[in-house]
Write an enzyme that holds these catalytic residues in place. Structure first.
Site, short mmCIF file in Angstrom:
data_model
loop_
_atom_site.label_atom_id
_atom_site.label_comp_id
_atom_site.label_asym_id
_atom_site.label_seq_id
_atom_site.Cartn_x
_atom_site.Cartn_y
_atom_site.Cartn_z
N ALA A 150 -77.13 28.38 -2.55
CA ALA A 150 -76.40 29.65 -2.57
C ALA A 150 -75.04 29.34 -3.17
O ALA A 150 -74.07 29.04 -2.46
CB ALA A 150 -76.28 30.21 -1.16
N SER A 183 -66.83 30.32 1.21
CA SER A 183 -68.20 29.81 1.24
C SER A 183 -69.15 30.89 1.73
O SER A 183 -68.78 32.07 1.72
CB SER A 183 -68.27 28.56 2.14
N ASN A 184 -70.35 30.54 2.13
CA ASN A 184 -71.31 31.51 2.64
C ASN A 184 -72.14 30.85 3.75
O ASN A 184 -71.98 29.67 4.04
CB ASN A 184 -72.19 32.04 1.51
N HIS A 185 -73.07 31.63 4.32
CA HIS A 185 -73.81 31.17 5.50
C HIS A 185 -75.10 30.40 5.20
O HIS A 185 -75.91 30.21 6.09
CB HIS A 185 -74.14 32.36 6.41
N SER A 186 -75.31 30.00 3.96
CA SER A 186 -76.53 29.27 3.65
C SER A 186 -76.67 28.03 4.55
O SER A 186 -75.75 27.23 4.67
CB SER A 186 -76.52 28.83 2.18
#
Ligand code: C5P
Length: 227
Positions: free
Chosen positions: A96, A29-32
């Site tokens: 994102a 995943s990502n930090h959005s």
């Protein structure tokens, strides 16, 4: 009631990160944070629009009055977007989305291999959700498709390329290399680029709270609906 710019308009927004499973307990995943997307939803509601918010996992409450569609993976987000896009006047892709997902997520929890020092995962490209929405035939395409672009340099040039390549009508681009702005922050500055039959236009929006920036973007988009 009072007539507002967004009355009788349906705004569909994607927000937050996507989560791509490796196995039943792990993911990419990502930090959005989802803050910008949720702020856009709130701004669209304030403008009088009906709002559908397609959201990846975030720690935010959906604005009161929005229809929340919770998803995890890019493929789920894509399916929800495809279903809602034909009834949207404005589609805003603020999520994102993970560019790649595991080709074959493990059905059971992966075990650590005592005999191997490396692990190789094969990823496959996820669908480009906003490009797919922008490419829908006129009969089911939202009137206005708005994308976001996070860049670390040449912000305006890369945003213009993305606007054209993805077939968008408007793009909001920000410089994520600037400390204190963008990802996870409550403040953001941006360039807005949009297309009209006369050509491409751009406007610089100075650093401001995301809530305010969201209102500016929503009003710009609503203005473009009725030339
Ligand atoms: O190509 P890039 O990820 O920089 O583009 C960002 C824009 O495209 C955002 O509007 C984002 O929501 C959208 N996007 C998408 N599906 C993807 C990747 C990006 O809708 N797979």
């Amino acid at each position: 009631g009072v007539s507002k710019a967004g009355n009788n308009r349906h705004v569909v927004i994607t927000a937050g990160p996507t989560r791509e499973p490796l196995d039943p307990v792990r993911y990419l995943s990502n930090h959005s944070s989802g803050k910008m997307g949720y702020a856009l939803a709130a701004a669209a509601l304030t403008a009088g629009a009906r709002v559908s918010l397609i959201s990846g996992p975030v720690e935010l409450a959906a604005p009161k009055g929005a229809t929340l569609i919770q998803v995890e993976t890019a493929e789920q987000m894509h399916a929800a977007a495809r279903e809602l896009a034909p009834e949207a006047d404005i589609f805003i892709g603020c999520a994102a989305v993970a560019d790649y997902r595991l080709e074959a997520p493990a059905e059971h929890k992966m075990k650590k291999r005592e005999d191997e020092e490396t692990l190789t995962l094969t990823l496959v490209k996820n669908p480009d959700i906003i490009a797919a929405v922008a490419a829908l035939p006129t009969s089911s395409r939202p009137t206005l498709v708005v994308g976001f672009a996070a860049e670390t340099r040449d912000v305006e040039r890369y945003a213009r390329d993305k606007l054209m390549r993805k077939g968008l009508d408007m793009i909001v681009a920000n410089d994520v290399s600037q400390a204190g702005l963008g990802f996870g922050s409550d403040v953001n500055a941006a360039w807005v680029l949009w297309r009209t039959p006369q050509g491409t236009h751009s406007d610089a929006l100075p650093a401001q709270p995301k809530r305010q920036l969201a209102a500016t973007i929503v009003h710009r988009a609503l203005d473009l609906l009725v030339p």
